[in-house]
Write an enzyme that holds these catalytic residues in place. Sequence first.
Site, PDB file in Angstrom:
ATOM      1  N   LYS A 173       8.734 -12.559  -2.204  1.00 37.25           N
ATOM      2  CA  LYS A 173       8.527 -11.672  -1.067  1.00 37.25           C
ATOM      3  C   LYS A 173       7.203 -10.966  -1.275  1.00 37.25           C
ATOM      4  CE  LYS A 173      10.450  -7.708   1.340  1.00 37.25           C
ATOM      5  NZ  LYS A 173      11.630  -6.880   1.571  1.00 37.25           N
ATOM      6  N   LYS A 205       9.190 -15.321   1.999  1.00 36.00           N
ATOM      7  CA  LYS A 205       8.917 -14.366   3.065  1.00 36.00           C
ATOM      8  C   LYS A 205       7.566 -13.713   2.900  1.00 36.00           C
ATOM      9  CE  LYS A 205      10.931 -10.043   4.475  1.00 36.00           C
ATOM     10  NZ  LYS A 205      11.855  -9.034   4.136  1.00 36.00           N
TER      11      LYS A 205
HETATM   12  C1  PBG Z   1      13.862  -4.518   3.187  1.00 35.32           C
HETATM   13  C2  PBG Z   1      13.344  -5.593   4.065  1.00 35.32           C
HETATM   14  C3  PBG Z   1      12.154  -5.637   4.818  1.00 35.32           C
HETATM   15  C4  PBG Z   1      12.195  -6.820   5.556  1.00 35.32           C
HETATM   16  C5  PBG Z   1      13.362  -7.465   5.217  1.00 35.32           C
HETATM   17  N1  PBG Z   1      14.051  -6.710   4.279  1.00 35.32           N
HETATM   18  C6  PBG Z   1      11.080  -4.645   4.967  1.00 35.32           C
HETATM   19  C7  PBG Z   1      10.124  -4.399   3.898  1.00 35.32           C
HETATM   20  O1  PBG Z   1      10.191  -4.959   2.800  1.00 35.32           O
HETATM   21  O2  PBG Z   1       9.279  -3.548   4.139  1.00 35.32           O
HETATM   22  C8  PBG Z   1      11.163  -7.273   6.539  1.00 35.32           C
HETATM   23  C9  PBG Z   1      11.674  -8.192   7.607  1.00 35.32           C
HETATM   24  C10 PBG Z   1      10.785  -8.338   8.780  1.00 35.32           C
HETATM   25  O3  PBG Z   1       9.635  -7.879   8.814  1.00 35.32           O
HETATM   26  O4  PBG Z   1      11.257  -8.940   9.757  1.00 35.32           O
HETATM   27  N2  PBG Z   1      13.164  -4.310   2.020  1.00 35.32           N
END
Ligand code: PBG
Length: 328
Positions: free
Chosen positions: A201, A254
């Site tokens: 991520k 992601k």
């Molecule tokens: C929680 C999380 C996030 C997303 C998914 N889980 C936000 C982040 O990390 O700031 C982002 C999903 C999206 O942008 O659609 N940590």
Amino acid sequence: MPFPEHRLRRLRRNESLRALVRETSLDPGDLIYPLFICPGEGVRNPISSMPGVFNLSVDEAVREAEEAAILGIGGLLLFGLPEAKDEQGTGAWADDGIVQRALRALKQSASSKKLVLIADVCLCEYTSHGHCGIIHKGPYGHDVANDPTLDLLARTAVSQARAGADIVAPSDMMDGRVAAIRHGLDHAGFSDTPILSYASKFASAFYGPFREAADSAPQFGDRRTYQMDGANAREAMREIELDLAEGADMILMKPAMPYLDIVRAARDRVDVPIGAYQVSGEYSMLHAAFQRGWLDQNRAMLESLLGIRRAGADFIVTYFAKDAAKLL
Ligand code: PBG
């Protein structure tokens, strides 16, 4: 001499030929639909930067799930907007927390036989400071404390499993969280609950609209001390290998579109199921172009999803899930 013996256009002549030789497929069952659950009843609050996406109260989420099940969508990914936030994010693991209530209601609804219910495991929607763990003042200033956060993530995953989650999906990016969650689940009698870890991520600008939807923007600093640097592909492979070694059953990449090389590299390297998350900013960006009439909505949407599948993702988390399923 390849030409004129070889003419690749021969197999493109009509749709039945094209269908016969098509290498990649897109199926509603490969799509996961994210839902943002909020308190109240009969609530459907639109998110301005994400046309067609809403904050939904539990009853509305159940309706949405029924629609998703009829469309053949594979599952739901649940996020929560709690009534109140605090330093530790206690709402994340409360027995009557917002996601826990939604899980129980969804489990009782008819849709639950068709939909896989995935709970996002993170604290950022529940902490007053908006970070994905608890804050301490360490040698480098205020930052998320890794090890003390693990216990809270494990507690969150256990309470979600207890409420009916079929899969838990940690998205916090703390080191060691998969092992901590696995241990917590096994200890609580949930040894059959799989972990879908957001293994790679990246710290991304494309999460911007999500933070409006989930009210989870960090109140100070940013997430770059825990989410990955966008420049690093080899490090992503290390994240994946560590998460698998700690017991992850599936991995999630992601964002998707700006990181399709990572999806491909992961696919070539490991044999576990791989998901990719077409995140909020990817959705908003496409919608901005649809609104201006600059892109054909249906074609661009399906092409964006097909590209993610072609890169090697088995399934896709996408806000387009319902729209795409209607066309497929
Ligand atoms: C929680 C999380 C996030 C997303 C998914 N889980 C936000 C982040 O990390 O700031 C982002 C999903 C999206 O942008 O659609 N940590």
